[in-house]
Design an enzyme around this catalytic site. Structure first.
Site, short mmCIF file in Angstrom:
data_model
loop_
_atom_site.label_atom_id
_atom_site.label_comp_id
_atom_site.label_asym_id
_atom_site.label_seq_id
_atom_site.Cartn_x
_atom_site.Cartn_y
_atom_site.Cartn_z
N GLU A 1 39.44 5.28 63.90
CA GLU A 1 40.65 5.73 63.18
C GLU A 1 40.62 5.18 61.76
O GLU A 1 41.10 4.08 61.48
CB GLU A 1 41.94 5.31 63.90
N HIS B 1 41.15 6.68 57.78
CA HIS B 1 41.69 7.90 57.17
C HIS B 1 41.23 8.14 55.75
O HIS B 1 41.01 7.20 54.99
CB HIS B 1 43.21 7.85 57.18
N HIS C 1 47.02 11.98 66.70
CA HIS C 1 47.51 10.96 65.77
C HIS C 1 48.99 11.19 65.47
O HIS C 1 49.42 12.34 65.36
CB HIS C 1 46.69 11.03 64.47
N ASP D 1 42.89 2.02 61.34
CA ASP D 1 44.00 2.68 60.63
C ASP D 1 43.97 2.46 59.12
O ASP D 1 44.99 2.55 58.45
CB ASP D 1 45.37 2.24 61.18
#
Ligand code: GRE
Ligand code: ZN
Length: 339
Positions: A8, A10, A176, A301
């Site tokens: 994860e 981004h 998500h 994240d």
């Protein structure tokens, strides 16, 4: 040293950011003197958005942070709210260009990056074709999607062709969070609806909606990854089974849809948990004990959280060497996210 795969992590594409800036409706990015931008995903909620530069950087800055954190491979996904809430033809265009931009970044850093497809599922047919292109031609490893599409959720039958395609291609779906569309989350602005509560609460609901709708009976091999320790669901493994175990429940399919397995079985066998944005040893331990490290993957994240804080936290948690290997590399590789 065990390799670490972060599933994860981004990014943003220029075309997506431009579309957000130009959009007079929602979602949109507007200038804000204090915070660079404000992200206004839905009416009434907004967040400071200083992070756009970090999201857009797919080169030196991000690679340096991966190195610092000891992350070998990052599987990159477009940040929330993705392209799903846009009108379908615009969403399809942004998704395709975003996928091409990500493929170019992976080509520049083939030993560090893998990618998720961005899709516009409101055009389900087009989304299936684009997922196939992303997996077969661009080498992407999954579909990153969101807890709502602006007006609907992934459990609706009109989206099942995309889930069928993911199962057929053997790629996982990362479900998500994004800003909830359930209006009761919005009463207190982002304090309630934002990443720390509303995001995960709506995502857990959508996972349960999918399970209850029979998605995993229709697509038994489908694997869905949830962030933030599966948004709390590992804590609920026994609780969700109670009505199915208790003799006094007379299953009326309208009240308790007939499922092939117990709810907890889908949570164990079709869902995986990433470690994003929660540094509670108790949350870690509950997930490890309930699902096992064989169903856990690293999620940092980034850039909403710090990659090195994530890996330091995980390095400090007690687990066997086998479990550490699974969490860091093995589980991700088993779902197709290894280099
Ligand atoms: C996240 O991934 O945690 C996230 C986004 C977009 C906005 C805020 C946020 O993807 O926390
Ligand atoms: Zn995230």
């Amino acid at each position: 040293m065990t390799k670490r795969i972060d599933i994860e992590n981004h990014f943003a594409s220029e075309v997506w950011a431009d579309a957000l800036r130009k959009n007079a409706g929602y979602p949109r990015l507007t200038d804000d003197p204090q915070f660079t931008y404000r992200m206004e995903p839905v009416p009434g909620s907004w967040l400071p958005y200083k992070l756009l530069d970090r999201l857009l950087d797919l080169d030196e800055g991000r690679i340096a942070l991966l190195d610092d954190a000891g992350i070998d491979v990052a599987v990159l996904s477009l940040a929330a709210p993705g392209t799903e809430p846009f009108e379908p033809s615009l969403g399809t265009k942004i998704a395709r260009q975003t996928n091409d931009a990500l493929a170019a970044a992976i080509d520049r850093h083939p030993d560090r990056y893998l990618g998720y497809a961005t899709l516009a599922p409101k055009d389900a047919d087009g989304a299936c074709k684009e997922l196939e292109r992303c997996v077969k031609e661009l080498g992407f490893r999954g579909w990153n999607t969101h807890s709502n599409f602006g007006d609907s959720f992934l459990d609706e039958k009109r989206y099942w062709p995309v889930l069928a395609k993911a199962e057929e291609l053997g790629v996982p779906v990362y479900l998500h969070p994004t800003w909830p569309i359930i209006k009761e989350f919005g009463t207190y602005g982002s304090a309630l609806s934002g990443p720390t509560f509303g995001f995960g609460a709506e995502t857990a609901l959508v996972a349960m909606r999918m399970l209850t709708a029979g998605v995993f009976d229709a697509f038994p091999k489908l694997q869905v990854v949830l962030g933030h320790y599966a948004e709390g669901l590992p804590f609920m493994l026994d609780r969700v089974d109670r009505p199915y175990l208790q003799g006094h429940v007379r299953p009326d399919p309208a009240v308790y849809p007939t499922l092939k397995r117990l709810p907890s079985a889908y949570l164990r066998e079709n869902l995986l948990a990433s470690t994003s944005g929660n540094y509670s040893p108790q949350a870690f331990e509950c997930t490890r004990a309930a699902l096992g490290a064989g169903r856990m993957v690293i999620g940092s994240d980034y850039p909403f959280e710090d990659m090195a804080v994530c890996t330091k936290f995980l390095d400090a948690q007690a687990m066997s060497d086998t479990e550490r290997q699974q969490l860091y590399t093995g589980t991700a590789t088993a779902i197709g996210m290894g280099l």
